[in-house]
Design a protein around this motif. Structure first.
Motif, short mmCIF file in Angstrom:
data_model
loop_
_atom_site.label_atom_id
_atom_site.label_comp_id
_atom_site.label_asym_id
_atom_site.label_seq_id
_atom_site.Cartn_x
_atom_site.Cartn_y
_atom_site.Cartn_z
N ALA A 180 8.44 8.42 1.85
CA ALA A 180 9.47 7.56 2.44
C ALA A 180 9.77 7.93 3.89
CB ALA A 180 10.75 7.65 1.60
N ASP A 181 9.10 9.00 4.38
CA ASP A 181 9.36 9.48 5.74
C ASP A 181 10.84 9.79 5.94
OD1 ASP A 181 8.68 10.28 8.28
OD2 ASP A 181 8.83 8.27 9.15
N LEU A 228 14.39 5.83 -1.35
CA LEU A 228 13.34 6.57 -2.06
C LEU A 228 12.39 5.64 -2.81
CD1 LEU A 228 15.30 9.59 -3.63
CD2 LEU A 228 13.72 9.64 -1.70
N LEU A 229 12.91 4.53 -3.32
CA LEU A 229 12.11 3.64 -4.15
C LEU A 229 11.32 2.61 -3.35
CD1 LEU A 229 14.67 2.89 -7.03
CD2 LEU A 229 12.96 4.72 -6.90
N SER A 230 11.79 2.28 -2.17
CA SER A 230 11.17 1.20 -1.39
C SER A 230 9.68 1.39 -1.15
CB SER A 230 11.89 1.03 -0.05
OG SER A 230 13.18 0.51 -0.26
N PRO A 231 9.18 2.61 -0.86
CA PRO A 231 7.74 2.74 -0.62
C PRO A 231 6.89 2.56 -1.88
CG PRO A 231 8.96 4.58 0.35
CD PRO A 231 9.89 3.87 -0.56
N ILE A 280 -2.40 3.30 -4.02
CA ILE A 280 -2.66 1.88 -4.19
C ILE A 280 -2.92 1.25 -2.83
CG2 ILE A 280 -0.19 1.34 -4.22
CD1 ILE A 280 -0.86 -1.01 -6.05
N SER A 281 -3.97 0.45 -2.77
CA SER A 281 -4.33 -0.18 -1.49
C SER A 281 -5.08 -1.48 -1.78
CB SER A 281 -5.21 0.75 -0.65
OG SER A 281 -6.39 1.07 -1.36
N PHE A 282 -5.24 -2.28 -0.76
CA PHE A 282 -6.05 -3.49 -0.92
C PHE A 282 -7.52 -3.10 -1.08
CE2 PHE A 282 -2.31 -5.37 1.11
CZ PHE A 282 -2.14 -6.50 0.32
N GLU A 294 0.84 -1.19 0.00
CA GLU A 294 0.00 0.00 0.00
C GLU A 294 0.88 1.24 0.00
OE1 GLU A 294 -4.17 -1.43 1.80
OE2 GLU A 294 -2.84 -0.48 3.26
N SER A 295 0.50 2.22 -0.81
CA SER A 295 1.36 3.39 -0.97
C SER A 295 0.53 4.58 -1.46
CB SER A 295 2.48 3.07 -1.98
OG SER A 295 3.33 4.16 -2.14
#
Length: 370
Positions: free
Chosen positions: A133-134, A263-266, A163-165, A108-109
């Motif tokens: 990314a906090d 930066l990309l991980s989230p 994007i979420s479930f 989720e992002s």
């Protein structure tokens, strides 16, 4: 694709009404930023080659965009991975997730670019990514001019990516559905999809990697900020076709995802898959362009069992290029003849074929055909 929850309208900064209508009528329901980013990759890898017409014939002129190869990439990436609800767990449980379970937040992002520079909004697209990314820019050590990175990064008309479930996965099982919203200035693209929608997530990644590519001065050609050819794209489409490929290669062999990991991980469930994504981008072009994809008409993006040729087998563009007439006797055993120095096909009368020949049997001496 499980279904479309709603498709209100689309808006693309700088795009014409005709271009927007083309997207609305597109058989792959996707936001324009995603489609235009993949269109720019397709155009870089399989461009039109009108210079070959006089030498090889008109069938060698069409490029990947002529056969809608971008839809092939979007469809494949959006059907890349099924996420099952029983494999997802809420982060923060006392015992934590087991090794076999994945935290919900992996999938989720929300990238919020609304009100850039406003009192309550991010100052820039980079600021929005840092918020997601906090992180603070001071937390990063990218070894480059931060101002240059901030100046280069844009996601084009995208103002919000969410994007979420779609359902409560904590109390369900089976394939999980995802809800995807991509908002522009005035409109929203809203989809509900069964598999994780990697296709739009990857395009946001490509914009960030392209911004770092530019900030490092690794682009060999001047960037084009007008985005006239791919109006709904972001930083990535501003690169020349050759630089787009050089930029993608920095993901595989340039250390880009290591430097940009925070930066990309989230944005993607697993940053490590990006190297394979770039390799897949290259391979999928071959699979799409040189198969019967161009002849599948309106069934292109159906499930494979629901696709059918709308073009006569021998008239499919890729088959005209290769001289392949479509399924025909002899071609299963004839493929090795394309290799220089290959062997001659023996006459059928000279073959001593067993009477119980079956599908997986290999007949020695005729090149591996059956």
């Amino acid at each position: 694709m499980k279904g479309i929850g709603g498709l209100a309208a689309l808006s693309m900064s700088g795009a014409t009404i005709a271009e927007a209508e083309d997207v609305l009528n597109d058989s792959v329901p996707s936001d324009p930023h995603t489609l235009d980013t993949y269109r720019s990759i397709v155009d870089a890898i399989v461009p039109r080659t009108p210079q070959l017409e006089s030498e090889l014939g008109p069938e060698h002129v069409p490029g990947g965009l002529d056969v809608e190869l971008e839809k092939f990439l979007v469809w494949d990436f959006n059907h890349f991975q099924e996420i099952r609800a029983e494999m997802v767990t809420e982060k923060g449980l006392l015992d934590g997730p087991s090794d076999a379970e994945m935290p919900l937040e992996m999938f989720e992002s929300v990238l919020d670019l609304t009100n850039l520079g406003g009192l309550f909004g991010p100052d820039s697209p980079l600021d929005a990514v840092l918020n997601l990314a906090d992180l603070d820019l001071l937390d990063l050590d990218l070894g480059l001019d931060d101002d240059a990175l901030e100046e280069a990064l844009t996601f084009g008309p995208v103002e919000r990516y969410d994007i979420s479930f779609a359902d409560d996965v904590a109390s369900s099982s089976g394939p999980a559905a995802f809800e995807l919203l991509v908002e522009t200035a005035n409109e929203t693209t809203h989809q509900v999809v069964q598999n994780y929608p990697y296709a739009p997530a990857f395009t946001l990644v490509f914009d960030i990697v392209a911004a770092e590519f530019i900030a490092r001065g690794e682009n060999e050609d001047a960037i084009k900020r007008d985005r006239s050819k791919f109006p709904a794209g972001g930083t990535f489409v501003q690169l020349s076709p050759e630089d787009r490929l050089r930029c993608l290669w920095t993901i595989v062999d340039g250390g880009a995802i290591d430097r940009l990991d925070d930066l990309l991980s989230p944005l993607v469930p697993d940053v490590g898959i990006l190297k394979y994504v770039v390799m897949a981008v290259n391979g999928l072009h071959g699979f799409g362009y040189y198969t019967e994809w161009s002849g599948l008409g309106e069934t292109k993006t159906n499930n494979p069992t629901e696709r059918s040729l709308s073009t006569p087998a021998g008239e499919v563009q890729s088959r005209q290029q290769s001289g392949y007439p479509g399924p025909a006797d002899g071609y299963a055993a004839n493929w090795r003849h394309a290799v220089d120095g290959g062997f001659a096909d023996p006459d059928v009368e000279e073959l001593n074929l067993p009477s119980n020949l079956e599908g997986d049997d290999v007949i020695e001496g005729i090149g591996g055909g059956t």
